[in-house]
Design a protein around this motif. Sequence first.
Motif, PDB file in Angstrom:
ATOM      1  N   HIS A 548       0.849  -1.198   0.000  1.00 25.65           N
ATOM      2  CA  HIS A 548       0.000   0.000   0.000  1.00 25.65           C
ATOM      3  C   HIS A 548       0.885   1.249   0.000  1.00 25.65           C
ATOM      4  O   HIS A 548       1.844   1.337   0.778  1.00 25.65           O
ATOM      5  N   ALA A 588      -7.294  11.355  14.864  1.00 28.30           N
ATOM      6  CA  ALA A 588      -8.182  11.135  13.719  1.00 28.30           C
ATOM      7  C   ALA A 588      -7.414  11.234  12.400  1.00 28.30           C
ATOM      8  O   ALA A 588      -7.618  10.431  11.482  1.00 28.30           O
ATOM      9  N   ARG A 589      -6.518  12.227  12.329  1.00 26.55           N
ATOM     10  CA  ARG A 589      -5.762  12.385  11.088  1.00 26.55           C
ATOM     11  C   ARG A 589      -4.806  11.217  10.872  1.00 26.55           C
ATOM     12  O   ARG A 589      -4.662  10.715   9.745  1.00 26.55           O
ATOM     13  N   GLU A 591      -5.204   8.203  11.980  1.00 27.56           N
ATOM     14  CA  GLU A 591      -6.021   7.036  11.623  1.00 27.56           C
ATOM     15  C   GLU A 591      -6.318   7.059  10.122  1.00 27.56           C
ATOM     16  O   GLU A 591      -6.260   6.018   9.456  1.00 27.56           O
ATOM     17  N   GLN A 592      -6.602   8.249   9.583  1.00 29.25           N
ATOM     18  CA  GLN A 592      -6.852   8.372   8.153  1.00 29.25           C
ATOM     19  C   GLN A 592      -5.607   8.053   7.326  1.00 29.25           C
ATOM     20  O   GLN A 592      -5.685   7.420   6.282  1.00 29.25           O
ATOM     21  N   LEU A 595      -4.181   3.941   8.922  1.00 29.86           N
ATOM     22  CA  LEU A 595      -5.025   2.745   9.059  1.00 29.86           C
ATOM     23  C   LEU A 595      -6.144   2.663   8.029  1.00 29.86           C
ATOM     24  O   LEU A 595      -6.458   1.565   7.543  1.00 29.86           O
ATOM     25  N   HIS A 596      -6.763   3.786   7.717  1.00 31.67           N
ATOM     26  CA  HIS A 596      -7.903   3.754   6.790  1.00 31.67           C
ATOM     27  C   HIS A 596      -7.553   3.098   5.451  1.00 31.67           C
ATOM     28  O   HIS A 596      -8.329   2.257   4.951  1.00 31.67           O
ATOM     29  N   PRO A 597      -6.402   3.416   4.836  1.00 29.10           N
ATOM     30  CA  PRO A 597      -6.088   2.779   3.542  1.00 29.10           C
ATOM     31  C   PRO A 597      -5.875   1.262   3.646  1.00 29.10           C
ATOM     32  O   PRO A 597      -5.872   0.573   2.625  1.00 29.10           O
ATOM     33  N   HIS A 599      -7.763  -0.758   5.693  1.00 25.81           N
ATOM     34  CA  HIS A 599      -8.908  -1.379   6.357  1.00 25.81           C
ATOM     35  C   HIS A 599      -9.408  -2.618   5.623  1.00 25.81           C
ATOM     36  O   HIS A 599      -9.726  -3.643   6.246  1.00 25.81           O
ATOM     37  N   SER A 600      -9.445  -2.561   4.303  1.00 25.47           N
ATOM     38  CA  SER A 600      -9.981  -3.713   3.569  1.00 25.47           C
ATOM     39  C   SER A 600      -9.082  -4.938   3.740  1.00 25.47           C
ATOM     40  O   SER A 600      -9.556  -6.074   3.684  1.00 25.47           O
ATOM     41  N   ASP A 604     -10.958  -6.112  11.192  1.00 19.68           N
ATOM     42  CA  ASP A 604     -10.940  -5.977  12.651  1.00 19.68           C
ATOM     43  C   ASP A 604     -10.021  -6.999  13.318  1.00 19.68           C
ATOM     44  O   ASP A 604     -10.212  -7.355  14.484  1.00 19.68           O
TER      45      ASP A 604
END
Length: 815
Positions: A548, A588-589, A591-592, A595-597, A599-600, A604
């Motif tokens: 990624h 929050a930033r 996490e974006q 981690l967000h990229p 997630h798929s 969990d």
Amino acid sequence: MTDLIRLAVTDPPAAYDRALSLLTSTDDRPLVLRAAALAANELGLLDEGLRHLEQALTEAESSGHTYAAAQVRMNLVGLLAARGDIPNALAAAAQAEGILAGEDADRLSANRAGALARAGRLAEAHQAAAPALPRLRSGGDPVTLMGLLTNLGLARALHADLPAAESLLAEAVAVGSAADLQHQTAMARANLAFVASRRGNFSRALRLYAEAEPDLTGERLAQTRLDQSETLIRAGLPAEARPLLTMALADATAHGYACDVADGLLLLAHAELADGDPERAAATAERARAAFAAQERTGWMLLAEHLLLRARWAEGDRSTVLLRTATATAERLERGGWREASAEARIIAARVALHLKRPAGHLLAPLSRARTTGPAALRVAAYHAIALEHWARQDRRGALSAIWSGLHVLEEHAEALSAADLRARAAGLGSELAALGLHLARSARELLTAEERQRALARRPLTARASDPERAALLTKLREAASDGQHLDDLESQIRTTTRRRTLTHPSYNPGIPSLIDALGDRALLEYVRIGPDLHAITVSGGRPQRHHLGPFAEVMTHTNLLRAASRRLAGNPDDDQTRSAQAQASARLEQLLLHPLHSAVADRAAVIAPTGVLHTLPWTALFDRPFTVVPSATSWLLAHRQRPIGNHVVLTHGPGLPHAATEIRALHELHPGALTPSRAEDVRAALNNAALAHIAAHGEFRDGNALFSRLHLADGPLMGYDLEELEAPPHIAVLSACDLGRAETDCVAGMVGTLLALGTATVIASVTPVRDEATPPFMLAFHQALAAGHSPAQALAAAPRTPGITGFQCFGAD
């Protein structure tokens, strides 16, 4: 009377006093003056020694004693060379040649070889000395034999013929020991240390220097300190070399050893360049070149020019002028016999040519010997240039082959290093080469393999551990001094030096990606990788590696620092709403960004996180609400995951000055009523061996600059990372209930956490931020209750309720 000459070498103070007392009563004043001169030189009194020899020469010539005058000139050769007067030293040798016979002729050959070596005329030095060697070996003059063996050995070392150099110097040590030549034997050992340093065996070099130094005085001691400085520079410790060089230069200047002054200036320039100061290095190299020119040491002038070339490269010069200069300098160095420096110059020339999009193969072709026999740094640089040349021709396979070969050289080099700081710096030798490997990696598997190989350089486990009585005594002394508030710099320096002299084994552990996938099971691996200015991630979940691209690393750094700052402030004032808001925004930033990229790929799952750079300091609990563990590398997680407890006892202890620490330990003692409860640092260290679980609640202090001096403050003083290295079998689970001790200075995760994991601790619980004393006891009690109920450390930590004052606690190692 000739025994007085020998005494000048074996016992300089006694010889000096005896010679002065005989001057008024002897009929052989030239000989007595020669003895006084040699003794004075051994004592560091060069100018006085030269005055004695000048007087001896005057008296011998005025009385018509031609042979005695030649003997004086024989001694003048060495002292004039030490003063930096190489032309007159060689002139004195020429005047004595043809007059001296037998052993005196051989002594003259040895002294002339030494002067030629100081001039940088190494091939001539060898030619001058070699014919006398068989005669001296069968003769009865061990002093001259030792001198000749030493000069030949150093000449071979400077020619990069290290096996021959070591053989000659080992013979010198044997000759000196048999003849009870204490000072000369010590110098030969110091020269063996020089060879060990050139081999990259810094632990052995530092050990040999330590053995030699107590028996050295005068110029011999100054020269040894110069050699020690070179070792520190080669070991990646230029900041420590610079003050040692400053001291040695001041001493050499004060005593008139101009030859050593010029050598010291060149070494100081090397240290400044290695310390990231190329502009100052260039200025110092110019001073060295001027000094060499004044002394007509043309060979060494070439080395100063080589240093100036390296400084221009480090300053960013990539011009056609630098290309021509580097090519010409490489050729001159080759002709002068400086093969290592010539190879470095060719590498710079090749890299400039590649930058200018010009062919470089012809520049790299002569480097085949450098790739196989040179020092590690040179061999790595050679493979790097070759990889670049292949890549410029779009030969990806050839480039990768050169990269893996270079990293293999670095792995072998790091294998000989025990101290964590030396291993970390050794890894730095290959940072550019490894970065190129990351850049060329295409698939997730290729990238993970390349990154894990790079991380393994500084993160090998330790298997052969034995307590070092000298270091243990120094640690005890440091503890006592710290409790009295004394200045600790000298003791800390001694501990670092002693640690670097140790020899420990670092077994290779490379299980491969299939083993990692099998062990992960339902977990997800998140390994973060920097490639140039960008951050990438490799995830492995459900048996599938993925790659990624996450974007610029600079933004991640900014928000990591903001989150850390907010967490530190909240530890002191948890009710600060403005800081809470800043913490939430930064979390929050991040996490974006982080981690967000992913997630798929991760979903969990429980996570195994292998950060990079500043992410090792990130309180990941602000981003994760599920079990996770932080590890130096995926390989280190797998090793920790496979650890099993040896013993079954529990250790609970607390330090002074924390009102709630005693409460915390009392509550935990109810869970573990049979626990050991030592309070003194050495008792705690002993109790940690083979413990199934250890919990220490104390003031914690992370040490920037040397993380192994990070400490837990106990009843009688600090327990440090260096103390933990004395453990024979570390605790299976260690909880460090203290501020900041989960922090890391570099990617190698040095300090308390890194040391415990390297020794074989499976899991460490520690905080990467300050913690609030009164918030810790209930949190830790909840954690231990969950652990006792059968949850894994990561699960128990995730289940424990948190407040802002304990954000930084996280799980390291196995989950």
